[in-house]
Design a protein around this motif. Structure first.
Motif, PDB file in Angstrom:
ATOM      1  N   TRP A 205       0.861  -1.176   0.000  1.00  0.00           N
ATOM      2  CA  TRP A 205       0.000   0.000   0.000  1.00  0.00           C
ATOM      3  C   TRP A 205       0.896   1.225   0.000  1.00  0.00           C
TER       4      TRP A 205
ATOM      5  N   ASP B 192      -3.833   7.015  -2.580  1.00  0.00           N
ATOM      6  CA  ASP B 192      -3.150   5.779  -2.239  1.00  0.00           C
ATOM      7  C   ASP B 192      -3.441   4.723  -3.293  1.00  0.00           C
TER       8      ASP B 192
ATOM      9  N   TRP C 204      -3.342   0.507  -3.609  1.00  0.00           N
ATOM     10  CA  TRP C 204      -3.305  -0.755  -2.884  1.00  0.00           C
ATOM     11  C   TRP C 204      -3.156  -1.876  -3.912  1.00  0.00           C
TER      12      TRP C 204
ATOM     13  N   GLY D 175      -5.910  -1.116  -6.701  1.00  0.00           N
ATOM     14  CA  GLY D 175      -6.970  -0.151  -6.466  1.00  0.00           C
ATOM     15  C   GLY D 175      -6.395   1.160  -5.988  1.00  0.00           C
TER      16      GLY D 175
ATOM     17  N   SER E 209      -7.482   5.016  -3.920  1.00  0.00           N
ATOM     18  CA  SER E 209      -8.405   5.922  -3.229  1.00  0.00           C
ATOM     19  C   SER E 209      -7.874   7.339  -3.328  1.00  0.00           C
TER      20      SER E 209
ATOM     21  N   ARG F 131      -8.618  10.865  -1.139  1.00  0.00           N
ATOM     22  CA  ARG F 131      -9.277  11.338   0.078  1.00  0.00           C
ATOM     23  C   ARG F 131      -9.014  12.834   0.241  1.00  0.00           C
TER      24      ARG F 131
ATOM     25  N   SER G 239     -13.864  10.164   0.470  1.00  0.00           N
ATOM     26  CA  SER G 239     -12.898   9.183   0.007  1.00  0.00           C
ATOM     27  C   SER G 239     -13.599   8.316  -1.028  1.00  0.00           C
ATOM     28  N   THR G 240     -12.976   8.164  -2.172  1.00  0.00           N
ATOM     29  CA  THR G 240     -13.558   7.305  -3.204  1.00  0.00           C
ATOM     30  C   THR G 240     -12.574   6.200  -3.547  1.00  0.00           C
ATOM     31  N   TRP G 241     -13.047   4.968  -3.435  1.00  0.00           N
ATOM     32  CA  TRP G 241     -12.254   3.776  -3.767  1.00  0.00           C
ATOM     33  C   TRP G 241     -12.575   3.383  -5.197  1.00  0.00           C
TER      34      TRP G 241
ATOM     35  N   GLY H 127     -11.715   0.263  -7.628  1.00  0.00           N
ATOM     36  CA  GLY H 127     -11.172  -1.089  -7.716  1.00  0.00           C
ATOM     37  C   GLY H 127     -11.509  -1.681  -9.070  1.00  0.00           C
TER      38      GLY H 127
ATOM     39  N   TRP I   4     -15.379  -1.775  -8.950  1.00  0.00           N
ATOM     40  CA  TRP I   4     -15.927  -1.017  -7.834  1.00  0.00           C
ATOM     41  C   TRP I   4     -15.573   0.459  -7.913  1.00  0.00           C
TER      42      TRP I   4
ATOM     43  N   TRP J  19     -14.822   1.063   6.725  1.00  0.00           N
ATOM     44  CA  TRP J  19     -13.403   0.756   6.645  1.00  0.00           C
ATOM     45  C   TRP J  19     -12.699   1.543   7.736  1.00  0.00           C
TER      46      TRP J  19
END
Length: 173
Positions: free
Chosen positions: A54, A67, A69, A86, A88, A90, A101-103, A105, A110, A136
């Protein structure tokens, strides 16, 4: 300068903007790279453990934390082994006094928008997507380690821990 260098130059930032430093301080301990032990929990109680990595850094003129991951970690992938990459993004939104925060994936298709807040020993983000409440939690955040867990709650059910990460510092920011 090639296009990769240009994108990195305009995307990354050396630190948070001074006027946002106080609000973004909750993310400061994450800056750098982390080695992960990833525990994936199935509904039947089985656990699959893999490694991961990460990477966290300031982005968008110091207005956000980005970030990436990756699991399994790139170093442990063999022929035919795939996994998830993936990202994010933030940032603090003063209009709602919370973190957005948007993830993203792409392996699972996702896109999950979260809202978050600092906690006593880290921060947590929450989202409601497709009838699932996702929470999370970053906790036990120190200069050398942190814990992370993903909880899912279906309507009229108790929270279920979907994943846990044990993170140890690989490279400081």
């Amino acid at each position: 300068m090639d296009v990769m260098e240009r994108i990195a130059a305009v995307f990354t930032a050396p630190g948070p903007r001074p006027e946002l430093a106080g609000r973004l301080a909750v993310f400061e301990p994450l800056i750098g790279s982390w080695d992960l032990v990833v525990h994936n929990y199935a509904e039947d109680g089985t656990v699959r453990t893999v490694d991961g990595e990460w990477h966290f850094g300031w982005a968008l003129d110091g207005r956000a934390l980005a970030d990436v991951w990756i699991s399994p970690a790139r170093a442990s992938r063999g022929d035919g082994v795939d996994g998830e990459w993936g990202m994010s993004l933030r940032f603090y939104d003063e209009k709602i006094d919370a973190f957005r925060s948007t993830w993203l994936g792409p392996g699972n298709g996702w896109v999950i928008p979260f809202l978050g807040k600092p906690t006593e020993d880290g921060f947590e983000i929450e989202a409601d997507t497709d009838g699932v409440r996702r929470r999370w939690i970053f906790s036990e955040l120190t200069a050398t380690s942190f814990s992370w867990r993903a909880e899912e709650t279906l309507p009229d059910e108790d929270p279920f821990v979907r994943q846990r990460f044990e993170a140890t510092r690989a490279i400081s920011g």
